[in-house]
Design a protein around this motif. Sequence first.
Motif: not given
Length: 764
Positions: A472-478, A591-598, A682-689
Motif C-alpha cells: 500500500d505505501i511502497v509500490s501500489y500503483l493506484g 510532531v506539532s500535530y501531537r498525534i501518536p504513531v501506532a 508493522s507500523f507501515f504495513s498494509n494491515g496497520e495503514l
Amino acid sequence: MKVILKIARQELETLFFSPIAWLILIIFSLQCGISFTDKLAIFESSQYSGTQLSDLTIYMFSSSSSFFAQLQKYLYLYIPLVTMGLMSRETSSGTIKLLFSSPVKLTSIILGKYLSMMIYGLLLVIIMMTICVGGIYSIQNIDYGILFSSLLGLYLLICAYAAIGLYMSCLTSYQMIAALSTLVVLGVLSYIGGVWQNVAFVRDLTYFLSINGRAGRLFFGLISSKDLVYFILVIGLFLLLAIIKLQDDRRARGMFSAVSRYVGLIATVLILGYVSSRPAFTIYSDVTAQKTNTLTKTSRDLIEQFDKPLKITAYVNILEPTAYLGLPSNQISDMENFEKFIRFKPDMEMEYVYYYDQPLEDPRSTADAAELLKQAKRKAEAERMNFSNILSPVEIRKIIDLRSEKNRFVRQLNYEGKTTFLRMFNDPQAYPGEQEISVALKQLLVKAPKIGFIAGHDEPNIDGMAEQDYQDIVSYLGSRSSLINLGYGVFTLSLAKDIPADVDVLVIADPWKAFTAAELDKINDFIAKGGSMLIAGEPGRQSFINPVIAPLGVQLKKGIIIQNTKDIGLTYALAQFSAEAGVIPAFRETVSYRIPVALPNAAALSYSTPTPQAGKAFKVAPMLVTDPDKNWNRISPLLGDSLRLSYNPNEGDQKGVIPLAYALNREVNGKNQNILVIGDASFFSNGELSKQNINKANYVFTHNIFSWLTGGSFPVDVSRPRTIDNLLTVSRGDISIFQIIYLGIIPGLIGVFGAILLIRRKRN
C-alpha cells in the motif's frame, strides 16, 4: 451615443412601468436572502458545535452548492422574461415600421435596447452586492477577490443571456415564443459542449461554444482571457445577428447574400474563439488572496526549468475501469487537469494513444485473445470510436510495454529522451494533482532516490497484499501516497550479491532469519560509505536484528511494550514523538500535530556509545518514546488472562520514558547520512495503514522517514499556507437580523418603490 442613451432610457421606462421587472427584482432579492441566510445558519451551527471551519468564502459563495452557483440557476429563468418584449413588442404593435422609416440607425436601436438590459442586470448585481456586504460582516478575513470575480462572472452571464434574448425577440412578434426560444438557445449552449467530442477539431469548437461552466472559474477567483473573450464574442455575435435580422427585414436580400452574411459572422466568431482559447494566447489573473488557482512556487520553479519541448502521452486501455476518463468524449476535461501547468508552459504537447489489453490489476480477470478482441470492439462501438485507431496488445507492445503498469490508464512524460510515468489513482479524485505532476516533472530533471528493500530472510513483501506486507505505501500503483508515486524508485535486493552503488537507502524490515557474516559485512560497508537506512525489528525476533544495529550502539531490548489504554489492544503501543524529534525539519510539522504513531507490536530500544570505529560518530536522538503513565516494557511472556495484566516490577516490568525509535545522523564525505532504528516493523504495513481505529500519524510519519533518509529531495512540497477565512463572526441573533433585512426590508423597499412608480404612472 445620445440616441443610444435615449433609446435605453425609453426601454427602461417601458420595463419599469410594467410589474414583471419589479416582481423579478423582489423574487430575486428573496431568493438571494434565503440562500445566504440558510447557508450562514448551517455554518454558524457547525462552528457553534465545535467544528473547525475553513475556506468559508469558497464554501459560502463559490462551491457547487454555494450562493453564486444557486443564483446562476435562477438567472437562466429570469433574463428571458425581461428580454422577450424588447423587439417582439415593436413588431406586434407595428412600431417596427416607424423605426425602419426613421433616420435612427438600426445599430443604435439594438445597442440602446441592449444597454437597458445591461443597466437592469446591474440592479441584479447590486442586490447580490448587498449579500456580499453581509458576507464581509460575517466572515473574518473574507476573500474579496473571489467576491469580485464572482460578481463579474454573473454580470457577464447576465449580459450574454440578454444578448441572446434580444436576438430571439427579433425573430418573432410573440413575446412568449421569444422567451421560450431564448431558453432553448441557452439550453443548447449549455449542452453543446458534450456534442461531437469524438471528432478532434469539432471537439474544440463545440467545447468553446458551451456556456456551461464559463462563470465557474470566475466563481473561484480565476479570471482568464479565454473566458472574457468568450462572453464578448457571444454577446457580439447575437447583437450582430440581431442587427443583420433587422437589416434584412428593412431591405430584402437574396438568399445567398443573407446566408453568406450569417455564415461569415458565425465562422469569424468560431475562429476568434478557437484562437483565443489556445494556451499560447491565454492570459490568467488569479485574484484570490492566497493565489489558490496558481501553482505553488515550488511547482513554478520546476516547470520553468523545462526550456525545451515537453510531451505527455496518455496510454488509455479502453478495457480498464478508469479508461472513461481519457476517452475522446472526455479528453478536454482530462486536459483541463493540467491547465495550471500549461499556463506556465503553453507549448506542452499532449497526445492520446488508445489500445486494448488484459487489465492486470485484478488477477482474477482473464480472457483469451479472441474474447479480448470481442470486448474491445463492443467498447469501441459503445463509445463511438473508430476501432481501426485502437491498437492491439501486440501493436502497443511494439511502442511500449505497459504490463509493468498493470495495463492501467497511465501517462508517460518525455523530455529530452528521459521518461517517467504519471499514473491515475484509485480514489475519488482519480486524476493526479499538483504534487503528483510536480513529482513526475522533477524525476525528469534529477535522479530519483533509489530505495532497496532487503529480501531473502522472509521479510514482508513490498508487492504483497497480505496484512503484514508493504504494498500500500511502497509500490501500489493506484495510491497517490505510495512511495513509487512520490518520486522514489523502490525495489527488492538480495544480499547474495553486492549492494548496488546507486542505492540511496537500504531498508531492513522484520527479518525472520539471521544474517550471515558476509551479509553483515555488506551492510556495514554500506553504512561506512554513508548510506542511509531504515532498520525495523519486532519483539520476539530481536536476535535477528541486533547484530545489524550493534555497530551503531543501538539494541532491541527483550520484551514487548504494553499499552494500558481502554479499548486498545494490550500490545498496541501509541508512541509519542520526543522533544528531539521536533528539531528535525522533516518531522517538525508532524510532531506539532501531537498525534501518536501506532506500533502494533513494539520492542523497547537502548543506546550505548559504540566501540570507536573509523569515521565520524553519529549524533543520536530518540524519535519515538512511550508514555510513562500508560506504557511499560513487559519482560516476562504474556500468559494467562492478559486482559487483566498490570504493571509488576517484581516480574521485571520496566516503566518510564522508553525509546521506541532512534534517529542517527552524521556527515560522511560531505554527504548527510541518516539512519532510523525502530522497534516495530508493522507500523507501515498494509494491515496497520488500513485500520481506522484511532487517529494516528503512521502514513505521514512513514513519508517523513523516507524524505529524511533521502535528504528531502522527494516528495515535492506543494503545501500552501493555511487559509485565513476560517471564522464566522456572527451569532444566531445576527443571522435573525440578516433575515429581517434580506427577507423583509430589501424586498419590501423594492416592492414599495415599484408600487409607487406604477401607481403614479397609472394616474398620469
